[in-house]
Motif scaffolding. Structure first.
Motif, PDB file in Angstrom:
ATOM      1  N   LEU A 151       0.842  -1.197   0.000  1.00  0.00           N
ATOM      2  CA  LEU A 151       0.000   0.000   0.000  1.00  0.00           C
ATOM      3  C   LEU A 151       0.873   1.242   0.000  1.00  0.00           C
ATOM      4  N   HIS A 152       0.359   2.293  -0.603  1.00  0.00           N
ATOM      5  CA  HIS A 152       1.088   3.553  -0.658  1.00  0.00           C
ATOM      6  C   HIS A 152       0.226   4.661  -0.077  1.00  0.00           C
ATOM      7  N   ALA A 153       0.858   5.801   0.200  1.00  0.00           N
ATOM      8  CA  ALA A 153       0.146   6.932   0.787  1.00  0.00           C
ATOM      9  C   ALA A 153      -1.046   7.313  -0.086  1.00  0.00           C
ATOM     10  N   GLY A 154      -2.189   7.554   0.566  1.00  0.00           N
ATOM     11  CA  GLY A 154      -3.419   7.890  -0.134  1.00  0.00           C
ATOM     12  C   GLY A 154      -4.394   6.748  -0.216  1.00  0.00           C
ATOM     13  N   ASN A 155      -3.927   5.499   0.014  1.00  0.00           N
ATOM     14  CA  ASN A 155      -4.827   4.346   0.007  1.00  0.00           C
ATOM     15  C   ASN A 155      -5.612   4.279   1.307  1.00  0.00           C
ATOM     16  N   MET A 156      -6.818   3.726   1.208  1.00  0.00           N
ATOM     17  CA  MET A 156      -7.593   3.426   2.410  1.00  0.00           C
ATOM     18  C   MET A 156      -7.129   2.081   2.967  1.00  0.00           C
ATOM     19  N   VAL A 157      -6.947   2.049   4.263  1.00  0.00           N
ATOM     20  CA  VAL A 157      -6.453   0.849   4.926  1.00  0.00           C
ATOM     21  C   VAL A 157      -7.603   0.196   5.675  1.00  0.00           C
ATOM     22  N   LYS A 158      -7.718  -1.113   5.504  1.00  0.00           N
ATOM     23  CA  LYS A 158      -8.751  -1.877   6.200  1.00  0.00           C
ATOM     24  C   LYS A 158      -8.121  -2.602   7.384  1.00  0.00           C
ATOM     25  N   ALA A 159      -8.806  -2.551   8.504  1.00  0.00           N
ATOM     26  CA  ALA A 159      -8.281  -3.201   9.696  1.00  0.00           C
ATOM     27  C   ALA A 159      -8.188  -4.709   9.479  1.00  0.00           C
ATOM     28  N   ASN A 160      -7.034  -5.267   9.842  1.00  0.00           N
ATOM     29  CA  ASN A 160      -6.803  -6.717   9.772  1.00  0.00           C
ATOM     30  C   ASN A 160      -7.165  -7.286   8.406  1.00  0.00           C
ATOM     31  N   ALA A 161      -6.707  -6.631   7.348  1.00  0.00           N
ATOM     32  CA  ALA A 161      -6.986  -7.094   5.978  1.00  0.00           C
ATOM     33  C   ALA A 161      -6.283  -8.416   5.709  1.00  0.00           C
ATOM     34  N   ASP A 162      -6.768  -9.133   4.706  1.00  0.00           N
ATOM     35  CA  ASP A 162      -6.162 -10.424   4.361  1.00  0.00           C
ATOM     36  C   ASP A 162      -4.728 -10.254   3.876  1.00  0.00           C
ATOM     37  N   THR A 163      -4.480  -9.193   3.111  1.00  0.00           N
ATOM     38  CA  THR A 163      -3.134  -8.946   2.588  1.00  0.00           C
ATOM     39  C   THR A 163      -2.389  -7.995   3.507  1.00  0.00           C
ATOM     40  N   PRO A 164      -1.209  -8.381   3.998  1.00  0.00           N
ATOM     41  CA  PRO A 164      -0.455  -7.480   4.871  1.00  0.00           C
ATOM     42  C   PRO A 164       0.052  -6.258   4.116  1.00  0.00           C
ATOM     43  N   MET A 165       0.246  -5.167   4.837  1.00  0.00           N
ATOM     44  CA  MET A 165       0.780  -3.948   4.235  1.00  0.00           C
ATOM     45  C   MET A 165       2.222  -4.157   3.805  1.00  0.00           C
ATOM     46  N   VAL A 166       2.985  -4.914   4.575  1.00  0.00           N
ATOM     47  CA  VAL A 166       4.362  -5.273   4.258  1.00  0.00           C
ATOM     48  C   VAL A 166       4.742  -6.440   5.163  1.00  0.00           C
ATOM     49  N   ILE A 167       5.730  -7.203   4.765  1.00  0.00           N
ATOM     50  CA  ILE A 167       6.251  -8.304   5.587  1.00  0.00           C
ATOM     51  C   ILE A 167       7.693  -7.966   5.958  1.00  0.00           C
ATOM     52  N   ILE A 168       8.005  -8.113   7.236  1.00  0.00           N
ATOM     53  CA  ILE A 168       9.361  -7.866   7.722  1.00  0.00           C
ATOM     54  C   ILE A 168       9.973  -9.204   8.122  1.00  0.00           C
ATOM     55  N   SER A 169      11.166  -9.480   7.597  1.00  0.00           N
ATOM     56  CA  SER A 169      11.862 -10.736   7.875  1.00  0.00           C
ATOM     57  C   SER A 169      13.177 -10.448   8.589  1.00  0.00           C
ATOM     58  N   ARG A 170      13.421 -11.186   9.627  1.00  0.00           N
ATOM     59  CA  ARG A 170      14.701 -11.062  10.323  1.00  0.00           C
ATOM     60  C   ARG A 170      15.682 -12.044   9.696  1.00  0.00           C
ATOM     61  N   ILE A 171      16.772 -11.501   9.122  1.00  0.00           N
ATOM     62  CA  ILE A 171      17.723 -12.346   8.399  1.00  0.00           C
ATOM     63  C   ILE A 171      19.086 -12.404   9.090  1.00  0.00           C
ATOM     64  N   GLU A 172      19.174 -11.850  10.262  1.00  0.00           N
ATOM     65  CA  GLU A 172      20.374 -11.999  11.096  1.00  0.00           C
ATOM     66  C   GLU A 172      19.915 -12.271  12.531  1.00  0.00           C
ATOM     67  N   PRO A 173      19.820 -13.533  12.907  1.00  0.00           N
ATOM     68  CA  PRO A 173      20.226 -14.764  12.215  1.00  0.00           C
ATOM     69  C   PRO A 173      19.124 -15.314  11.316  1.00  0.00           C
ATOM     70  N   VAL A 174      19.468 -16.424  10.615  1.00  0.00           N
ATOM     71  CA  VAL A 174      18.491 -17.168   9.826  1.00  0.00           C
ATOM     72  C   VAL A 174      18.522 -18.634  10.244  1.00  0.00           C
TER      73      VAL A 174
END
Length: 380
Positions: A185-208
């Motif tokens: 999603l980008h600025a200006g979009n309407m955001v739905k609470a607890n939507a099926d698609t996440p806004m972004v995924i954050i992965s911790r890669i140190e460590p893996v």
């Protein structure tokens, strides 16, 4: 000439031809000895290393979703960038939430003013009751009103706290340190609470982590070795010249009955980020040592119609065809489970030019299958 004379002449010719043939056979040159490179079968210990293909996984992965509906006002990061725990990610339009918080605080202030007045009424009525100027029923009514206002104050304080929590949801911060994925999603979009698609995924890669599976037959050896000390695991993804070292961190609670394998995970610090989530990697797990094994260089063993075989060089520099059964392998070494006892000289190359009993010339001493001493290993 009589028949007897003819017979004698023929017999003489036959004897002469036979003698000439024997002389020619004796003068035929012997076959030339074939030049070979020799190695040696030795006895020694060798690390037992299980190999598998594993999958790299992030040690933590969080899907970022909004907890309230609203207009996305600001994105505070670039997709594919690193973020730290607590860094701002998104800001939603919070004007209505700020208004709700102000309203809740005003309600609390009103209750506090009423509570202050009720407290003064109670103290005054207490004095009047002691003087006998009012009845006890009137005093109890004052006490009840004060208790009700105290309950309303707690309710108003909870409303202020709830409004503050709702307002905090308008600022979305990173719950972990990691790397952001694709921005949905980008600025200006309407955001739905607890939507099926996440806004972004954050992965911790140190460590893996690297997840892989090995046959269940090795489970007891793995668990016994793990009980003594953390087991060393190496992983090498495609395109990486040197393997990365880690340690076994997880043994699954059950064997997969469909495949007969047990799932394991290894943890890697990954400071250099050689491992990336989703990659396939060649994994090696060292589970112990095989003692007093017969070891030969792998190229000494050839495949024939009867199975695997080696040529053993005898003291008279002829070769003996010897069928063998091999076991664990790693690098240039192979364990010979039967067919050799250790100490034999063996042919390393030129098998196709040799036959049992053929003479050979050793043109140089090749490799000796030295005990590993921690530098060599045996793979599955």
């Amino acid at each position: 000439m009589t028949k007897r004379s003819v017979s004698i002449c023929l017999l003489a010719l036959i004897c002469l031809f036979s003698a000439h043939s024997q002389a020619f056979a004796q003068e035929k040159p012997k076959a030339k000895a074939a030049p070979v490179l020799a190695g040696e079968a030795v006895r020694g210990s060798i690390p037992v290393i299980l190999t598998a293909v594993g999958t790299v996984e992030a040690s933590e992965m969080v899907e970022i979703k909004a907890r309230i509906n609203g207009l996305l006002r600001t994105v505070h990061f670039e997709e594919g960038s690193d973020v730290r725990e607590g860094d701002p990610l998104f800001s939603l339009d919070s004007r209505d939430l700020e208004a709700q918080l102000r309203s809740a605080r005003a309600g609390l202030d009103r209750i506090k003013a009423q509570l202050k007045k009720a407290g003064e009424d109670k103290r005054r009525n207490d004095d009047l009751l002691r003087q006998g100027l009012i009845s006890r029923d009137r005093q109890e009514t004052t006490d009840t009103a004060l208790a009700e206002l105290q309950a309303e104050q707690r309710e108003a304080e909870a409303a202020v706290e709830a409004a503050g929590v709702a307002l905090s949801y308008a600022e979305i911060r990173s719950p972990i340190t990691g790397r952001t994925g694709v921005l949905q999603l980008h600025a200006g979009n309407m955001v739905k609470a607890n939507a099926d698609t996440p806004m972004v995924i954050i992965s911790r890669i140190e460590p893996v982590n690297v997840r892989f599976s090995v046959p269940e037959a090795h489970l007891s050896a793995i668990m016994a070795a793990q009980a003594k000390a953390p087991l060393k695991v190496t992983a090498r993804p495609a395109g990486v010249s040197e393997a990365v070292s880690g340690s076994l961190s997880f043994i699954d609670s059950a064997v997969d009955s469909r495949t007969g394998t047990i799932t394991l995970k290894a943890r890697f610090a990954n400071a250099g980020r050689q491992l990336w989530p989703g990659q396939f990697a060649d994994v090696s797990l060292e589970v112990g040592n095989m003692q007093d094994a017969v070891l030969v260089p792998g190229r000494a063993v050839a495949q024939g119609a009867d199975g695997e075989y080696v040529f053993v060089i005898l003291p008279d520099n002829t070769v003996e065809y010897r069928t063998v059964r091999t076991g664990l392998r790693h690098g240039d070494l192979v364990v010979v489970e039967s067919g050799l006892s250790g100490g034999e000289r063996i042919v390393l190359d030129g098998h196709l030019r040799l036959t049992p009993g053929a003479a050979v010339t050793v043109r140089g001493q090749g490799e000796a299958a030295a005990p590993a001493g921690g530098k060599q290993g045996a793979g599955e």
